[in-house]
Design a protein around this motif. Sequence first.
Motif, PDB file in Angstrom:
ATOM      1  N   UNK A 129       0.836  -1.190   0.000  1.00  0.00           N
ATOM      2  CA  UNK A 129       0.000   0.000   0.000  1.00  0.00           C
ATOM      3  C   UNK A 129       0.879   1.252   0.000  1.00  0.00           C
ATOM      4  N   UNK A 130       1.921   1.247   0.842  1.00  0.00           N
ATOM      5  CA  UNK A 130       2.841   2.386   0.908  1.00  0.00           C
ATOM      6  C   UNK A 130       3.595   2.576  -0.406  1.00  0.00           C
ATOM      7  N   UNK A 131       3.955   1.482  -1.061  1.00  0.00           N
ATOM      8  CA  UNK A 131       4.634   1.568  -2.349  1.00  0.00           C
ATOM      9  C   UNK A 131       3.741   2.293  -3.357  1.00  0.00           C
ATOM     10  N   UNK A 132       2.488   1.866  -3.461  1.00  0.00           N
ATOM     11  CA  UNK A 132       1.559   2.518  -4.398  1.00  0.00           C
ATOM     12  C   UNK A 132       1.350   3.978  -4.036  1.00  0.00           C
ATOM     13  N   UNK A 133       1.208   4.286  -2.761  1.00  0.00           N
ATOM     14  CA  UNK A 133       1.046   5.681  -2.337  1.00  0.00           C
ATOM     15  C   UNK A 133       2.236   6.525  -2.789  1.00  0.00           C
ATOM     16  N   UNK A 134       3.431   5.984  -2.624  1.00  0.00           N
ATOM     17  CA  UNK A 134       4.649   6.693  -3.015  1.00  0.00           C
ATOM     18  C   UNK A 134       4.655   6.969  -4.521  1.00  0.00           C
TER      19      UNK A 134
END
Length: 141
Positions: A129-134
């Motif tokens: 999820x954090x990867x996509x947000x980044x």
Amino acid sequence: MEERIERIKAIQDNWMQSEFSSPATASQIETFEKTANVIIPESYKDFLKLSNGAELFGGDCQLYSVNVDDEFRINYDYSDGNVPEELLIFGFYNSKHLCFDARYESFIFYEYEDYDNISEECLMFSDFYEVLDYIIDIVEN
């Protein structure tokens, strides 16, 4: 995860088109894990259950599938073995491999750094999820 996919789909500049594949079933994911002898992190499984791979932002980002017949399947190394085998490759963003490092239970952007120094040299994320947000933040700004 659905919210992030919708945000990506909303980015519609000429060259920024994104394509998502049909979802993977739990059975497909389990079979791939057994066949490839890998353990896929839960947050990436969440993505696979909505889209079994994707090409994002005109090809700047590729997210790999669990289809054993796909070129872009999980653990595909386009650099012909330059990624340490301890890392699980699940895609790329620009020139960096998107990987999971089980030692740190972290997702990373890997570009041929020293494996023993990954925690100091690579961007690390606690889940997909954090990867996509980044990535979304970079594209939107």
